[in-house]
Write a protein that holds these residues in place. Structure first.
Motif, PDB file in Angstrom:
ATOM      1  N   TYR A 161       2.407 -13.595   9.436  1.00 27.37           N
ATOM      2  CA  TYR A 161       2.800 -12.485   8.757  1.00 27.37           C
ATOM      3  C   TYR A 161       4.291 -12.244   8.987  1.00 27.37           C
ATOM      4  O   TYR A 161       5.013 -12.809   9.960  1.00 27.37           O
ATOM      5  CB  TYR A 161       2.258 -11.215   9.989  1.00 27.37           C
ATOM      6  N   PRO A 162       5.037 -11.448   8.466  1.00 26.55           N
ATOM      7  CA  PRO A 162       6.462 -11.471   8.489  1.00 26.55           C
ATOM      8  C   PRO A 162       6.976 -10.876   9.753  1.00 26.55           C
ATOM      9  O   PRO A 162       7.831 -11.291  10.460  1.00 26.55           O
ATOM     10  CB  PRO A 162       6.939 -10.440   7.331  1.00 26.55           C
ATOM     11  N   SER A 163       6.098  -9.869  10.286  1.00 28.28           N
ATOM     12  CA  SER A 163       6.496  -9.356  11.610  1.00 28.28           C
ATOM     13  C   SER A 163       5.359  -8.132  11.948  1.00 28.28           C
ATOM     14  O   SER A 163       4.896  -7.794  10.886  1.00 28.28           O
ATOM     15  CB  SER A 163       7.904  -8.334  11.348  1.00 28.28           C
ATOM     16  N   ILE A 164       5.126  -8.119  12.897  1.00 27.39           N
ATOM     17  CA  ILE A 164       4.166  -6.926  13.442  1.00 27.39           C
ATOM     18  C   ILE A 164       4.527  -5.527  12.849  1.00 27.39           C
ATOM     19  O   ILE A 164       3.604  -4.972  12.359  1.00 27.39           O
ATOM     20  CB  ILE A 164       4.076  -6.772  15.013  1.00 27.39           C
ATOM     21  N   GLU A 165       5.779  -5.168  12.799  1.00 27.08           N
ATOM     22  CA  GLU A 165       6.279  -4.008  12.090  1.00 27.08           C
ATOM     23  C   GLU A 165       5.792  -3.978  10.634  1.00 27.08           C
ATOM     24  O   GLU A 165       5.262  -3.061   9.973  1.00 27.08           O
ATOM     25  CB  GLU A 165       7.759  -3.668  12.281  1.00 27.08           C
ATOM     26  N   ALA A 166       6.094  -5.158   9.962  1.00 25.90           N
ATOM     27  CA  ALA A 166       5.672  -5.304   8.542  1.00 25.90           C
ATOM     28  C   ALA A 166       4.209  -5.203   8.046  1.00 25.90           C
ATOM     29  O   ALA A 166       3.847  -4.463   7.268  1.00 25.90           O
ATOM     30  CB  ALA A 166       6.344  -6.655   7.780  1.00 25.90           C
ATOM     31  N   ILE A 167       3.245  -5.504   9.124  1.00 23.79           N
ATOM     32  CA  ILE A 167       1.927  -5.421   8.803  1.00 23.79           C
ATOM     33  C   ILE A 167       1.400  -3.893   9.387  1.00 23.79           C
ATOM     34  O   ILE A 167       0.333  -3.655   8.690  1.00 23.79           O
ATOM     35  CB  ILE A 167       0.928  -6.560   9.542  1.00 23.79           C
TER      36      ILE A 167
ATOM     37  N   ASP B 115       2.148  -2.291   6.074  1.00 27.22           N
ATOM     38  CA  ASP B 115       1.535  -2.926   4.908  1.00 27.22           C
ATOM     39  C   ASP B 115       0.442  -4.198   5.271  1.00 27.22           C
ATOM     40  O   ASP B 115       0.983  -5.104   5.357  1.00 27.22           O
ATOM     41  CB  ASP B 115       2.252  -3.430   3.998  1.00 27.22           C
ATOM     42  N   ILE B 116      -0.749  -3.908   5.907  1.00 22.44           N
ATOM     43  CA  ILE B 116      -1.860  -4.703   6.416  1.00 22.44           C
ATOM     44  C   ILE B 116      -1.857  -5.929   5.294  1.00 22.44           C
ATOM     45  O   ILE B 116      -2.191  -6.997   5.524  1.00 22.44           O
ATOM     46  CB  ILE B 116      -3.257  -4.289   6.788  1.00 22.44           C
ATOM     47  N   GLY B 117      -1.659  -5.556   3.924  1.00 19.06           N
ATOM     48  CA  GLY B 117      -1.684  -6.683   2.934  1.00 19.06           C
ATOM     49  C   GLY B 117      -0.888  -7.826   3.136  1.00 19.06           C
ATOM     50  O   GLY B 117      -1.150  -9.025   2.297  1.00 19.06           O
ATOM     51  N   LYS B 118       0.243  -7.870   3.737  1.00 16.96           N
ATOM     52  CA  LYS B 118       1.068  -8.892   4.172  1.00 16.96           C
ATOM     53  C   LYS B 118       0.537  -9.988   5.115  1.00 16.96           C
ATOM     54  O   LYS B 118       1.181 -10.910   5.388  1.00 16.96           O
ATOM     55  CB  LYS B 118       2.403  -8.470   4.469  1.00 16.96           C
TER      56      LYS B 118
ATOM     57  N   LEU C 154      -6.893  -5.024  -1.391  1.00 15.18           N
ATOM     58  CA  LEU C 154      -6.922  -4.546  -0.008  1.00 15.18           C
ATOM     59  C   LEU C 154      -5.661  -4.023   0.506  1.00 15.18           C
ATOM     60  O   LEU C 154      -4.521  -4.661   0.384  1.00 15.18           O
ATOM     61  CB  LEU C 154      -7.890  -5.222   1.043  1.00 15.18           C
ATOM     62  N   PRO C 155      -5.799  -2.953   1.314  1.00 15.42           N
ATOM     63  CA  PRO C 155      -6.467  -2.196   1.838  1.00 15.42           C
ATOM     64  C   PRO C 155      -6.844  -1.060   1.208  1.00 15.42           C
ATOM     65  O   PRO C 155      -7.512   0.075   1.385  1.00 15.42           O
ATOM     66  CB  PRO C 155      -5.994  -1.913   3.159  1.00 15.42           C
ATOM     67  N   ASP C 156      -6.064  -0.808  -0.293  1.00 19.34           N
ATOM     68  CA  ASP C 156      -6.248   0.311  -0.847  1.00 19.34           C
ATOM     69  C   ASP C 156      -7.327   0.446  -1.667  1.00 19.34           C
ATOM     70  O   ASP C 156      -7.670  -0.383  -2.748  1.00 19.34           O
ATOM     71  CB  ASP C 156      -4.980   0.447  -2.019  1.00 19.34           C
ATOM     72  N   PRO C 157      -8.543   1.268  -1.313  1.00 17.98           N
ATOM     73  CA  PRO C 157      -9.940   1.207  -2.093  1.00 17.98           C
ATOM     74  C   PRO C 157      -9.688   1.679  -3.610  1.00 17.98           C
ATOM     75  O   PRO C 157     -10.415   1.029  -4.366  1.00 17.98           O
ATOM     76  CB  PRO C 157     -10.731   2.212  -1.343  1.00 17.98           C
TER      77      PRO C 157
END
Length: 181
Positions: free
Chosen positions: A83-89, A92-95, A168-171
């Protein structure tokens, strides 16, 4: 206090054992080999065995030769994430990029309920079930590839599939291209 399951604000752990070697801790990462970890928690959760070769840094982690075993569950093989960073995910968990392989794993609903008691309404009536899992999962959460997925154990249900899940995660944006075998 939580009446059923693990209360993470009031943990009571006993019989804790940790055996490890080749441990390296630096300002930017942690690496090593967990040979054996076990403990009991007052909720009834019993980690009989945890072992893995592990690596962690600010942009990912990996667990190889993974074995997690409780009285009712066994999870094995490997999982890695980047992941780019904990803050980034967090935003946006898609990253989050996953590369996981689970072979001959069994996950007891009883253990899920001990670790995540809030799941109880969704698992009502399945408390004694054990999920059988074989799976390969690879890709960004927003574009996951599934290979050799075999699930079974809830009632008489068994599922074998391969495919891609996008959005994901947008249904509202999620689409599935799944082949059931």
């Amino acid at each position: 206090a939580i009446p059923n399951g693990m209360d993470y604000s009031h943990l009571k752990i006993d019989s804790f054992v940790l055996k490890a070697n080749d441990m390296v801790f630096t300002p930017t990462g942690y690496f090593g080999n967990i040979v054996h970890t076990s403990f009991r928690e007052k909720s009834g959760f019993n980690l009989a065995q945890l072992k893995a070769n592990f690596a962690y840094n600010d942009s990912g982690f990996a667990l190889k030769n993974l074995l997690v075993q409780t009285d009712n569950t066994i999870i094995q093989n490997s999982i890695a994430a980047n992941y780019p960073s904990i803050e980034a995910i967090t935003k946006d968990i898609g990253k989050l990029y996953l590369d996981a392989e689970f072979k001959n794993s069994r996950i007891a609903v009883k253990d899920i309920l001990l670790l995540s008691p809030q799941a109880a309404p969704y698992l009502k009536g399945f408390g004694s079930s054990v999920l059988a899992v074989n799976a390969g999962i690879k890709g960004y959460v927003k574009d996951l590839s599934l290979s050799g997925v075999q699930l079974g154990g809830i009632g008489n249900t068994a599922l074998t599939m391969n495919g891609i899940i996008k959005g994901l995660p947008d249904p509202n944006k999620t689409s599935f291209d799944i082949n059931l075998d």
